[in-house]
Design an enzyme around this catalytic site. Sequence first.
Site, PDB file in Angstrom:
ATOM      1  N   LYS A   1       0.976  -1.454  -0.363  1.00 50.92           N
ATOM      2  CA  LYS A   1       0.352   0.146  -0.054  1.00 50.92           C
ATOM      3  C   LYS A   1       0.895   1.352  -0.547  1.00 50.92           C
ATOM      4  O   LYS A   1       0.227   2.196  -0.355  1.00 50.92           O
ATOM      5  CB  LYS A   1      -0.644  -0.024   1.305  1.00 50.92           C
ATOM      6  CG  LYS A   1      -1.586  -1.251   0.799  1.00 50.92           C
ATOM      7  CD  LYS A   1      -3.134  -0.364   1.861  1.00 50.92           C
ATOM      8  CE  LYS A   1      -4.522  -1.472   1.191  1.00 50.92           C
ATOM      9  NZ  LYS A   1      -5.411  -1.430   2.298  1.00 50.92           N
TER      10      LYS A   1
ATOM     11  N   LYS B   1      -4.752  -9.256  -5.918  1.00 50.16           N
ATOM     12  CA  LYS B   1      -6.330  -9.850  -5.414  1.00 50.16           C
ATOM     13  C   LYS B   1      -7.034  -8.300  -6.314  1.00 50.16           C
ATOM     14  O   LYS B   1      -6.967  -7.620  -5.606  1.00 50.16           O
ATOM     15  CB  LYS B   1      -5.988  -9.937  -3.632  1.00 50.16           C
ATOM     16  CG  LYS B   1      -5.975  -8.499  -3.082  1.00 50.16           C
ATOM     17  CD  LYS B   1      -6.201  -9.043  -1.476  1.00 50.16           C
ATOM     18  CE  LYS B   1      -6.630  -7.729  -0.888  1.00 50.16           C
ATOM     19  NZ  LYS B   1      -7.438  -7.281   0.494  1.00 50.16           N
TER      20      LYS B   1
ATOM     21  N   LYS C   1     -11.181  -2.800  -3.366  1.00 55.47           N
ATOM     22  CA  LYS C   1     -11.967  -2.129  -3.014  1.00 55.47           C
ATOM     23  C   LYS C   1     -10.790  -0.681  -4.277  1.00 55.47           C
ATOM     24  O   LYS C   1     -11.929  -0.073  -4.781  1.00 55.47           O
ATOM     25  CB  LYS C   1     -12.466  -1.099  -2.056  1.00 55.47           C
ATOM     26  CG  LYS C   1     -13.619  -2.206  -1.027  1.00 55.47           C
ATOM     27  CD  LYS C   1     -13.643  -1.507  -0.390  1.00 55.47           C
ATOM     28  CE  LYS C   1     -13.631  -2.535   1.572  1.00 55.47           C
ATOM     29  NZ  LYS C   1     -12.687  -2.355   2.201  1.00 55.47           N
TER      30      LYS C   1
HETATM   31  N1  AQP Z   1      -9.825  -9.910  -2.843  1.00 53.41           N
HETATM   32  C1  AQP Z   1     -10.497 -10.754  -1.990  1.00 53.41           C
HETATM   33  N2  AQP Z   1     -10.658 -12.156  -1.668  1.00 53.41           N
HETATM   34  C2  AQP Z   1     -10.874 -12.715  -0.428  1.00 53.41           C
HETATM   35  N3  AQP Z   1     -11.455 -11.903   0.838  1.00 53.41           N
HETATM   36  C3  AQP Z   1     -11.486 -10.667   0.622  1.00 53.41           C
HETATM   37  N4  AQP Z   1     -10.718  -9.715   1.690  1.00 53.41           N
HETATM   38  C4  AQP Z   1     -10.760  -8.068   0.706  1.00 53.41           C
HETATM   39  N5  AQP Z   1      -9.852  -8.644  -0.475  1.00 53.41           N
HETATM   40  C5  AQP Z   1     -10.066 -10.290  -0.379  1.00 53.41           C
HETATM   41  C6  AQP Z   1     -11.324  -9.755   3.547  1.00 53.41           C
HETATM   42  O1  AQP Z   1     -12.100  -9.073   3.263  1.00 53.41           O
HETATM   43  C7  AQP Z   1     -12.522  -7.860   4.332  1.00 53.41           C
HETATM   44  C8  AQP Z   1     -12.405  -6.608   4.480  1.00 53.41           C
HETATM   45  O2  AQP Z   1     -11.660  -6.664   4.046  1.00 53.41           O
HETATM   46  P1  AQP Z   1     -11.469  -4.795   4.090  1.00 53.41           P
HETATM   47  O3  AQP Z   1     -11.825  -4.217   3.391  1.00 53.41           O
HETATM   48  O4  AQP Z   1     -10.691  -4.458   5.731  1.00 53.41           O
HETATM   49  O5  AQP Z   1     -10.186  -3.948   3.695  1.00 53.41           O
HETATM   50  P2  AQP Z   1      -8.731  -5.075   2.213  1.00 53.41           P
HETATM   51  O6  AQP Z   1      -8.175  -6.691   2.981  1.00 53.41           O
HETATM   52  O7  AQP Z   1      -7.596  -4.047   2.272  1.00 53.41           O
HETATM   53  O8  AQP Z   1      -9.625  -5.286   1.837  1.00 53.41           O
HETATM   54  P3  AQP Z   1     -10.105  -4.634  -0.169  1.00 53.41           P
HETATM   55  O9  AQP Z   1     -10.738  -4.362  -0.748  1.00 53.41           O
HETATM   56  O10 AQP Z   1      -8.409  -4.783  -0.653  1.00 53.41           O
HETATM   57  O11 AQP Z   1      -9.856  -2.908   1.031  1.00 53.41           O
HETATM   58  P4  AQP Z   1      -8.607  -2.000   0.397  1.00 53.41           P
HETATM   59  O12 AQP Z   1      -8.672  -1.867  -0.963  1.00 53.41           O
HETATM   60  O13 AQP Z   1      -9.744  -0.545   0.853  1.00 53.41           O
HETATM   61  O14 AQP Z   1      -7.763  -1.889   1.168  1.00 53.41           O
HETATM   62  C9  AQP Z   1     -11.298  -8.626   5.125  1.00 53.41           C
HETATM   63  O15 AQP Z   1     -11.293 -10.033   5.822  1.00 53.41           O
HETATM   64  C10 AQP Z   1     -10.338  -9.304   4.154  1.00 53.41           C
HETATM   65  O16 AQP Z   1      -9.090 -10.498   4.834  1.00 53.41           O
END
Ligand code: AQP
Length: 329
Positions: free
Chosen positions: A112, A193, A196
């Site tokens: 990040k 992965k 968002k």
């Molecule tokens: N691609 C994924 N596959 C499976 N699980 C996922 N999670 C996130 N991406 C995937 C799981 O969703 C939960 C919430 O995630 P988060 O919003 O706390 O943050 P993150 O893991 O950083 O998810 P994003 O979507 O990638 O958000 P941004 O882009 O804002 O950082 C967690 O349990 C995560 O494991």
Amino acid sequence: MSRRVFSGVQPTGTLHIGNYLGAIQQFTELQQEEDCLFCIVDLHALTVPQDPVVLREATLKTAGIYLASGIDPKKATVFIQSSVGAHAELAWFLNCIATFGELNRMTQFKEKSTNQETVSSALFTYPVLMAADILLYQTDVVPVGDDQKQHLELSRDIAQRFNHRYGETFKVPEPKILGVGSRIMGLDDASKKMSKSADTDLNRIELLDSPDVIRKKIKRAVTDSGRDVYYDEENKAAVSNLMTIYSRFSGDSLDTIQERYAGKGYGDFKKDLAEVVVEGLRPLQGRYEELSREPQYLLDILKEGAEKAGAIAEQTMKDVKEKVGIVRL
Ligand code: AQP
């Protein structure tokens, strides 16, 4: 006796099927038997710049998606992280336990912070706040996607170190990570992965995408060389990812899907996959629509959740302060 379960999602945009299949779907199953707390972790979202209006909307939207996904406020406590002040307070105490070296090894921070003009110190200490979220509630189990495995390990290390230094204070939590679907990959690039915050929204299927948008995104999803639909994560990463999504939404095994599309090309498979996802998300989208007509109901649930969570958090904070030697006035 039921176990305490805690997990959170950041309100950093509209949740996608990765968040749903990796995390939220597990929440709805766990709430049947366990004592669950599900949080919208808005303080985590602030580790990268946020527009205040957008953050507020995204926080309520995430809460709405929780309920629309089937989280039942009669069974689980649903609340916003910032509404329980102890999260930030405990994070300070744990920051005094975590080391710079272990935070420096966190791969998510590296991902990040790369190519960013400025990086907040909070992005670096993010995993400590996450440890506070979990440890505050004496959590037994944390259902998360595979990307959070390293952060969970750190939470365990911090709990053990604190307990060792000050005496038994925190439960040491166990992660709960699913097999198939614990890491859904991007539709535009199967080596990363689904996220968002990916640059293009062709990377992800958002839970509130319309059927036409879902069809368009799946049509444009990258595939691998060849034309056969079979599961091979190494050589067919993109198709394997699409098969995983198909399997998780339909309940069909990967073998069944492979047999069904033997001799057919990617086109037929993708067309059917789009319909599987559209139908899979239809009930959630319908419930979300209904909930949006009752904004006060959602606020009431979140307020009640904050009170319940706050009462548990207060007990832990009392113990922590006592143990570390804070003067009680
Ligand atoms: N691609 C994924 N596959 C499976 N699980 C996922 N999670 C996130 N991406 C995937 C799981 O969703 C939960 C919430 O995630 P988060 O919003 O706390 O943050 P993150 O893991 O950083 O998810 P994003 O979507 O990638 O958000 P941004 O882009 O804002 O950082 C967690 O349990 C995560 O494991």
